[in-house]
Scaffold this active site. Structure first.
Site, PDB file in Angstrom:
ATOM      1  CE1 TYR A   1      34.566  40.923 -20.083  1.00 43.74           C
ATOM      2  CE2 TYR A   1      33.912  43.013 -19.138  1.00 43.74           C
ATOM      3  CZ  TYR A   1      34.209  41.677 -18.990  1.00 43.74           C
ATOM      4  OH  TYR A   1      34.140  41.105 -17.751  1.00 43.74           O
TER       5      TYR A   1
ATOM      6  CD  GLU B   1      21.036  35.069  -9.572  1.00 45.46           C
ATOM      7  OE1 GLU B   1      21.949  35.012 -10.426  1.00 45.46           O
ATOM      8  OE2 GLU B   1      20.898  34.227  -8.685  1.00 45.46           O
TER       9      GLU B   1
ATOM     10  N   GLY C   1      21.928  39.265 -16.295  1.00 45.89           N
ATOM     11  CA  GLY C   1      22.463  39.422 -17.645  1.00 45.89           C
ATOM     12  C   GLY C   1      21.681  40.368 -18.527  1.00 45.89           C
TER      13      GLY C   1
ATOM     14  NE  ARG D   1      31.539  46.380 -18.915  1.00 46.11           N
ATOM     15  CZ  ARG D   1      30.975  46.844 -20.012  1.00 46.11           C
ATOM     16  NH1 ARG D   1      31.088  48.122 -20.340  1.00 46.11           N
ATOM     17  NH2 ARG D   1      30.313  46.053 -20.804  1.00 46.11           N
TER      18      ARG D   1
ATOM     19  N   GLY E   1      22.214  42.872 -12.227  1.00 51.10           N
ATOM     20  CA  GLY E   1      23.267  43.692 -11.640  1.00 51.10           C
ATOM     21  C   GLY E   1      23.407  44.958 -12.468  1.00 51.10           C
ATOM     22  NE  ARG E   2      25.878  44.370 -18.236  1.00 48.04           N
ATOM     23  CZ  ARG E   2      27.183  44.192 -18.402  1.00 48.04           C
ATOM     24  NH1 ARG E   2      27.934  45.209 -18.735  1.00 48.04           N
ATOM     25  NH2 ARG E   2      27.714  42.988 -18.271  1.00 48.04           N
TER      26      ARG E   2
ATOM     27  CB  CYS F   1      52.827  52.761 -18.726  1.00 47.24           C
ATOM     28  SG  CYS F   1      53.485  54.310 -18.168  1.00 47.24           S
ATOM     29  CD  GLU F   2      49.357  47.846 -20.426  1.00 49.80           C
ATOM     30  OE1 GLU F   2      49.097  47.339 -21.534  1.00 49.80           O
ATOM     31  OE2 GLU F   2      50.059  47.304 -19.563  1.00 49.80           O
TER      32      GLU F   2
HETATM   33  C1  LIG Z   1      25.233  34.186 -11.298  1.00 50.14           C
HETATM   34  C2  LIG Z   1      25.140  35.591 -11.746  1.00 50.14           C
HETATM   35  N1  LIG Z   1      24.007  36.257 -11.484  1.00 50.14           N
HETATM   36  C3  LIG Z   1      23.862  37.549 -11.861  1.00 50.14           C
HETATM   37  C4  LIG Z   1      24.864  38.219 -12.549  1.00 50.14           C
HETATM   38  C5  LIG Z   1      24.646  39.644 -12.932  1.00 50.14           C
HETATM   39  O1  LIG Z   1      24.726  39.841 -14.294  1.00 50.14           O
HETATM   40  P1  LIG Z   1      24.358  41.266 -14.909  1.00 50.14           P
HETATM   41  O2  LIG Z   1      25.087  42.294 -14.128  1.00 50.14           O
HETATM   42  O3  LIG Z   1      24.826  41.183 -16.313  1.00 50.14           O
HETATM   43  O4  LIG Z   1      22.879  41.411 -14.769  1.00 50.14           O
HETATM   44  C6  LIG Z   1      26.043  37.535 -12.858  1.00 50.14           C
HETATM   45  C7  LIG Z   1      27.119  38.217 -13.598  1.00 50.14           C
HETATM   46  O5  LIG Z   1      28.080  37.700 -14.036  1.00 50.14           O
HETATM   47  C8  LIG Z   1      26.184  36.187 -12.439  1.00 50.14           C
HETATM   48  O6  LIG Z   1      27.310  35.511 -12.685  1.00 50.14           O
END
Ligand SMILES: Cc1ncc(COP(=O)(O)O)c(C=O)c1O
Length: 462
Positions: free
Chosen positions: A362, A318, A276, A358, A320-321, A389-390
């Site tokens: 969002y 964890e 997150g 997104r 990701g983004r 078409c939106e």
């Molecule tokens: C359990 C879990 N871990 C990690 C992530 C990765 O989040 P982010 O990409 O915002 O770091 C998510 C994203 O929804 C998640 O649900």
């Protein structure tokens, strides 16, 4: 597994955007917090990624295309590994998942989170070491679980009572003792600058701490010989810019670790605080840097454990983004330009909500620049829209572009590496764009462009 993202920072649509946004002093400037680290302007004003002119990339791969700065992607993996030394850093594959990129993750020594059989298949095809894979998800099927255990995944995160029984049965049949975490819902929801504590019990993920469901899940797992309980997991949201939400979630999770020790005499070894971590999409975003974040999270967990009299568990995170997002931009070609007198100019590009949902989903904000040339024209308030078409098919809600932007120009939209290709669709039968990796002056495909034939081949003739 994603929660919604706060749209708190976007321009209020009821106010004219020009009263909120101010044009940048120089439209050609690249804000280094927003763009990938190896993106520059050539002497003639066109963008070049790792030394490769984007006009050449457009000619070779077509547009729209996601352009990924491989060195920047790998650097961010290394930064996380360095900053969280002693902790486990798992890349969350949902942000962007392809075999080549998962191989980069493996080579950089990170662990990996997958949340479906499909993401697991990509990881296995990439040759990702299965013991470094954690399998998440709120509804893993028996066959997905069986496939994961057959592959030898290191950890499974349990999300419901049904899953506890289901996984125990699968593990027993396979004759293995599976390492697991229990996903807790800590009553914290955090997005961008704000978090709400005690407010987020009402969601599909995990076992509620407040209701006692998490403690009951621990009891049931400990009673099952085919499951090996290693620790607790929580994930509180996305695009988080400060650590206050993590502080509350760590305190609550450590509280359960202490309760487990008191009730069962078991000190669990792992505390996973999820992902997150926010990134800058526009100049207004100011995320905390990774070393500061790591220092804060480590300090918070140490303080909470000391107060509870617990030995320090291994911390897991964890992202990701924060790894996949900033190294990538999307390159589009302008098709039409429509001036709505006194309000704004609509600049239509050759992609849209199918390659970046997104903004529609969002209200996400993005930074956009003219990519194929320099311009000294005045700034013009623009809305970059797609070809779907939106009327909600918006790529960049409010941006300033040079007033002479014209059909045939290339535009680049920053920080599109996470949750754009992975959330892409074929709406209006538009094939999904390719992902091109650029490094040291050369480019190669990571994911090829979909073709109309790919789409039509799914149709079963009558
Ligand atoms: C359990 C879990 N871990 C990690 C992530 C990765 O989040 P982010 O990409 O915002 O770091 C998510 C994203 O929804 C998640 O649900």
């Amino acid at each position: 597994m994603r929660t919604h993202e706060a749209g708190a920072l976007h321009a209020d649509v009821t106010e004219p955007a020009s009263s909120i946004l101010r044009p940048p002093r120089d439209l050609s400037t690249l804000d280094s917090r927003v763009w990938s680290r190896n993106l520059r302007r050539n002497a003639d004003g066109a963008l070049a990624l790792s030394g490769v002119d984007v006009r050449d990339l457009a000619a070779e791969y077509g547009t729209p295309a996601y352009l990924t700065d491989e060195a920047d992607f790998r650097d961010r993996c290394r930064e996380f590994a360095r900053a969280f030394e002693g902790a486990e850093v798992h890349y969350a594959a949902k942000a962007f998942c392809s075999t080549q990129v998962l191989r980069w993750i493996a080579e950089e020594g990170l662990a990996l989170d997958v949340c479906t059989g499909g993401e697991l298949a990509a990881a296995l095809r990439a040759g990702f070491p299965p013991e470094r894979i954690t399998f998440h998800g709120n509804n893993k099927s028996v066959s997905e679980m069986d496939g994961a255990l057959a592959a030898g995944v290191g950890t499974v995160v349990l999300d419901s009572f049904v899953e506890i029984a289901r996984l125990a049965g699968v593990a027993q049949q396979r004759g293995v003792r599976q390492r697991v975490l229990v996903r807790t819902t800590v009553g914290v929801e955090a997005h961008t600058h704000e978090f709400i504590a005690t407010a987020h019990e009402d969601q599909k993920f995990g076992f509620s701490l407040a209701s006692g469901a998490a403690a009951e899940a621990v009891r049931r797992v400990l009673a099952l010989p085919s499951l090996d309980l290693a620790g607790l997991h929580s994930h509180i949201g996305s695009q988080i810019f400060d650590t206050s939400g993590f502080e509350v979630s760590a305190r609550r999770a450590v509280g359960l670790l202490a309760a487990v020790r008191d009730e069962h005499g078991a000190e669990l070894s792992t505390l996973d605080l999820g992902g997150g971590y926010g990134i800058a999409y526009t100049w207004r975003d100011d995320p905390v840097d990774i070393p500061t974040l790591a220092g804060e999270l480590t300090r918070i967990v140490a303080k909470e454990c000391e107060q509870a009299g617990l030995a320090l568990p291994t911390l897991a995170v964890e992202p990701g983004r924060a790894i996949a997002g900033p190294p990538t931009c999307t390159l589009y070609e302008v098709g039409t330009v429509k001036d709505v007198d006194g309000i704004r100019t609509y600049v239509s590009v050759d992609g849209g909500m199918s390659d970046n949902i997104r903004t529609a989903l969002y209200d996400a904000q993005y930074t956009c620049v003219l990519a194929s040339r320099a311009s000294t024209a005045e700034p013009m308030l623009a809305r970059v829209v797609g070809k779907h078409c939106e009327s909600g098919d918006i790529v960049v809600r409010d941006t300033f572009l040079p007033a002479d932007v014209a059909p045939g120009d290339l535009l680049a939209v920053a920080a599109t590496g996470a949750y754009c290709r992975s959330l892409a669709s074929n709406y209006n039968h538009i094939p999904r764009p390719p992902v091109v990796a650029v490094a040291d002056g050369t480019s190669r495909l990571v994911v090829r462009r979909e073709t109309i034939d790919d789409l039509l081949n799914l149709d079963v003739p009558a």
